[in-house]
Enzyme design. Structure first.
Site, short mmCIF file in Angstrom:
data_model
loop_
_atom_site.label_atom_id
_atom_site.label_comp_id
_atom_site.label_asym_id
_atom_site.label_seq_id
_atom_site.Cartn_x
_atom_site.Cartn_y
_atom_site.Cartn_z
N LYS A 13 0.85 -1.20 0.00
CA LYS A 13 0.00 0.00 0.00
C LYS A 13 0.88 1.24 0.00
CE LYS A 13 1.45 1.14 3.95
NZ LYS A 13 2.07 2.42 4.31
N SER A 111 0.00 -16.30 16.74
CA SER A 111 -0.80 -15.62 15.70
C SER A 111 -0.98 -16.56 14.52
CB SER A 111 -0.11 -14.37 15.17
OG SER A 111 0.22 -13.53 16.18
N GLU A 141 0.77 -3.66 13.82
CA GLU A 141 1.25 -2.29 13.65
C GLU A 141 1.61 -1.68 15.00
OE1 GLU A 141 1.84 -1.20 10.17
OE2 GLU A 141 0.57 0.50 10.69
N ASP A 152 -2.81 2.06 7.54
CA ASP A 152 -2.04 1.07 6.78
C ASP A 152 -2.74 -0.29 6.76
OD1 ASP A 152 -0.14 2.93 6.30
OD2 ASP A 152 1.33 2.17 7.72
O1 PMV Z 1 5.52 4.09 6.29
P1 PMV Z 1 4.61 3.61 7.32
O2 PMV Z 1 3.86 2.40 6.94
O3 PMV Z 1 5.31 3.46 8.64
O4 PMV Z 1 3.47 4.76 7.44
C1 PMV Z 1 3.21 5.51 8.56
C2 PMV Z 1 2.12 6.52 8.29
C3 PMV Z 1 1.99 7.57 9.41
O5 PMV Z 1 0.91 8.42 9.05
C4 PMV Z 1 3.24 8.41 9.54
C5 PMV Z 1 1.72 6.91 10.76
C6 PMV Z 1 0.33 6.31 10.89
O6 PMV Z 1 0.19 5.48 11.80
O7 PMV Z 1 -0.60 6.66 10.15
#
Ligand code: PMV
Length: 344
Positions: A13, A111, A141, A152
């Site tokens: 994503k 899990s 997460e 996400d």
């Molecule tokens: O790159 P990632 O999957 O760690 O995206 C984090 C997105 C943020 O907005 C910075 C944090 C969140 O939990 O939404």
């Protein structure tokens, strides 16, 4: 229990707009990519189910016959949103773990067992199963990020293109088939630390940072409106506006302190080819996205990919709006995907 190879996949994503702002209650737009991660479940003739998680050094095996004889009705009891202590105890018993185990490796095995037993019970996922998958992914997460917004896991579960705000999710009706280049700068970063950095900047300069978050919110809303318009009748002008939104958001994210020299480099290299990029996700390195306009000639894309690869980056051309988490049989997969998985 498992009579044929079963494949489960989830899409990669990206967040189009709204990263970081989403943590502060603003809107984010996230899309599933046509780049997927697969889990292969394969029957063995040795009568065992093996779990192999090479990245965290786990290899376990259970007798399928014993699992088959298990009374798994305990999995269906109670609220699907959280396992009860009794269900956890049962799972630990099945796994042969001590009652007090709580480290990540043991929890990863539990899990797996939980998902394995549940998947084998039903191969068609209902809305309720998807809700559960989303909640499990959110827990994952939390282990990694501390306090994730939930965007996400939501987009990887449901796929497509989502508008996400404070846990409220709505799907964009017919997202246009945008093509993007996903580039991994390979610079490691900690989402947790970057999110904390934005929070402390907001506390230190509320008058400066709050308007940035409001502006990012407005960018997400404008992008959503535009994608809706494009679904009905896409025009070249739409792409120009999308590019402007990308540039503005990238500057805002830099002002929030989540940029990185590698991401600046990515923006410069793609700009030299007339294309616009922004970081996606937490920033501080990690990945960026570049919008590939439909008028682009393939040799131009190849030249840009070559230039990015020479910077040490990895790139993938892909499109947005892929299906969410899915179950596949070997026969339903594209032969190259199956061959790649079979060779593992
Ligand atoms: O790159 P990632 O999957 O760690 O995206 C984090 C997105 C943020 O907005 C910075 C944090 C969140 O939990 O939404």
């Amino acid at each position: 229990m498992l009579s044929e190879v079963l494949l489960v996949s989830a899409p990669g994503k990206v967040i189009l707009h709204g990263e970081h702002a989403v943590v502060h209650g603003k809107v984010a737009l996230a899309v599933a990519l046509n780049l997927r991660t697969f889990l292969r479940l394969q029957p063995h003739s040795n009568g065992k189910v093996d779990l192999n998680l090479p990245n965290i050094g786990i290899q376990r095996a259970w007798d399928v016959a014993k699992l088959q004889m298990l009374d798994t009705s305990f999995l269906k009891q109670g609220d699907v949103t959280a396992l009860t202590p009794e269900q956890m105890e049962k799972l630990k018993e099945v796994a042969g773990f001590p009652e007090d185990c709580a480290d990540h490796e043991h929890l990863a095995v539990l899990s797996f067992l939980y998902l394995y037993l549940s998947i084998c019970q039903s191969q068609r996922w209902t809305e309720e199963s998807l809700e559960l998958i989303n909640k499990w992914a959110f827990q994952g997460e939390r282990v990694i990020h501390g306090n994730p917004s939930g965007v996400d896991n939501a987009v990887s579960t449901w796929g497509g293109a989502l508008r996400y705000q404070q846990g409220k999710i709505s799907s964009l009706k017919r997202p246009p088939a945008l093509k993007i280049l996903l580039t991994n700068t390979k610079v490691p970063r900690s989402t947790k630390a970057l999110v904390a950095g934005v929070r402390s900047r907001l506390l230190k300069f509320p008058e400066i940072v709050a308007p940035l978050l409001t502006s990012i919110d407005a960018i997400s809303l404008e992008c959503e409106r535009l994608l809706g318009e494009m679904a009905a009748a896409p025009a070249p002008e739409h792409y120009l506006v999308l590019e402007e939104l990308i540039d503005m958001n990238q500057h805002h994210l830099n002002a929030l302190g989540v940029g990185h020299a590698s991401l600046d480099r990515l923006c410069q290299v793609t700009m030299a080819h007339g294309l616009h990029s922004k970081l996606t996700g937490a920033g501080g390195g990690g990945c960026g996205i570049t919008l590939l306009r439909p008028d682009l000639e393939q040799p131009e894309v190849e030249a840009m990919k070559q230039a990015l690869t020479s910077c040490g980056f990895d790139c993938w051309e892909t499109s947005i709006g892929a299906p969410g988490v899915s179950v596949h049989t070997a026969a339903s997969l594209d032969p190259p995907v199956w061959q790649a998985l079979d060779g593992l």
